[in-house]
Design an enzyme around this catalytic site. Structure first.
Site, mmCIF file in Angstrom:
data_model
loop_
_atom_site.group_PDB
_atom_site.id
_atom_site.type_symbol
_atom_site.label_atom_id
_atom_site.label_comp_id
_atom_site.label_asym_id
_atom_site.label_seq_id
_atom_site.Cartn_x
_atom_site.Cartn_y
_atom_site.Cartn_z
ATOM 1 N N ARG A 1 -42.356 25.626 25.203
ATOM 2 C CA ARG A 1 -41.744 25.180 26.398
ATOM 3 C C ARG A 1 -42.881 25.008 27.883
ATOM 4 O O ARG A 1 -43.934 25.343 27.356
ATOM 5 C CB ARG A 1 -40.901 26.268 26.829
ATOM 6 N N LYS B 1 -38.443 33.213 26.550
ATOM 7 C CA LYS B 1 -37.306 33.610 27.407
ATOM 8 C C LYS B 1 -36.955 34.839 27.174
ATOM 9 O O LYS B 1 -36.881 35.557 26.301
ATOM 10 C CB LYS B 1 -36.343 32.661 27.138
ATOM 11 N N HIS C 1 -40.406 18.437 27.413
ATOM 12 C CA HIS C 1 -39.299 18.997 26.510
ATOM 13 C C HIS C 1 -39.077 17.678 25.186
ATOM 14 O O HIS C 1 -38.609 18.301 24.454
ATOM 15 C CB HIS C 1 -38.439 19.030 27.322
ATOM 16 N N ARG D 1 -41.337 18.722 22.750
ATOM 17 C CA ARG D 1 -40.974 19.880 22.074
ATOM 18 C C ARG D 1 -39.858 19.447 20.970
ATOM 19 O O ARG D 1 -39.612 20.063 19.737
ATOM 20 C CB ARG D 1 -40.352 21.007 22.949
ATOM 21 N N HIS E 1 -35.178 30.276 19.588
ATOM 22 C CA HIS E 1 -33.929 30.110 19.943
ATOM 23 C C HIS E 1 -32.944 31.467 19.725
ATOM 24 O O HIS E 1 -33.274 31.866 18.536
ATOM 25 C CB HIS E 1 -33.122 29.018 18.930
ATOM 26 N N TYR F 1 -30.956 19.607 15.863
ATOM 27 C CA TYR F 1 -31.723 18.819 15.292
ATOM 28 C C TYR F 1 -31.446 18.241 13.829
ATOM 29 O O TYR F 1 -32.056 17.438 13.569
ATOM 30 C CB TYR F 1 -32.992 19.644 15.155
#
Length: 280
Positions: A134, A158, A222, A225, A248, A257
């Site tokens: 990220r 995160k 992004h 990414r 994730h 994806y």
């Protein structure tokens, strides 16, 4: 509570604060004591906003009122009256492998002159595409965060959750070249009084795209990414591995994806599924 119990990252805390402040302005008074009738008006007041914005603000308020109710600050939870817009998750914008390679080749050509800025930009690009970081994770890497020769980087993403991300030989070479001219300091990619900002990274990536004839509005950190994830999936990576690499928490986020690899999945079913061989 979000910081101490949920372990929310700084950007998450700032986002919650901004959404609660927006609700306070719309309500014209304290959010904590807002009536059910006042909350009903938010749907109309926010009707001109994007559905994703309304959904995010409503989610922040639901979390807030749930906290107030659980802690006894309110005797009711009025969040059921908040708007719940229908959302359709957009497909990620991606670049073809040859487009990314053009960006890498262009950055590498500029870096041959050993100008510090060009060497830094090549290292940024190699890590963005080669590791799927990220933007906030990349710009905040410490100076010695990437250990020479180590195939992985331990990253706090995160919510402070740690994960392993791959570091390619190309990325190691680019970082070593950048390190040789690094101005020093705490950060791998310094900028101003701290590390490089996400806004500046965005500008750098778009400039590198424009240099090789790719429309800048198609490219962002992004998007690179997304390209990392999409091209790995096309190369045979499974969703669970991809989920771990991207950090994730929910595999449903990773499943988006699969749309880019539909043709490969059809070929796989036709070649491997037992029913596909019944006609042989």
């Amino acid at each position: 509570m979000l910081a101490a119990e949920a372990g929310a990252a700084r950007n998450t805390l700032l986002a919650y604060r901004a959404d609660l402040e927006a609700a306070r302005k719309a309500l014209g008074g304290p959010v904590s004591s807002a009536s059910v009738e006042a909350l009903k008006s938010l749907g109309e007041q926010w009707s001109d906003l994007a559905a994703s914005t309304v959904a995010r603000r409503s989610a922040a308020l639901r979390r807030f009122y749930g906290f107030l109710f659980d802690e006894g600050f309110r005797s009711d939870d009025p969040s059921s009256t908040l708007p719940r817009p229908k959302l359709s998750r957009p497909l990620p914008r991606i670049l073809d492998p040859d487009e990314v390679e053009r960006m890498l080749e262009g950055a590498a050509e500029k870096a041959q002159g050993e100008r510090p800025v060009a060497l830094r930009n090549l290292a940024l690009l190699e890590l963005l595409y080669g590791s799927g970081l990220r933007a906030s994770e990349l710009v905040s890497l410490p100076r010695r965060g990437v250990r020479p020769g180590s195939p992985f980087l331990i990253l706090a993403g995160k919510g402070g959750k740690e994960r392993l991300v791959p570091v390619s030989d190309r990325a190691h070479a680019a970082i070593a070249a950048w390190d040789a001219v690094h101005p020093g300091g705490k950060w791998l990619f310094p900028g101003g009084k701290a590390h490089l900002s996400r806004v500046r990274l965005f500008q750098i990536v778009r400039a590198m795209a424009a240099d090789v004839g790719i429309a800048p509005d198609r490219v962002s950190p992004h998007v690179l990414r997304h390209a990392f994830a999409t091209h790995l999936l096309s190369g045979g990576a499974d969703l669970r591995t991809l989920q771990a690499l991207l950090g994730h928490s929910d595999i449903a986020t990773t499943q988006i994806y699969t749309h880019v690899d539909a043709s490969r999945l059809v070929e796989l079913v036709n070649a491997r599924h037992p029913l596909a061989r019944r006609g042989d």
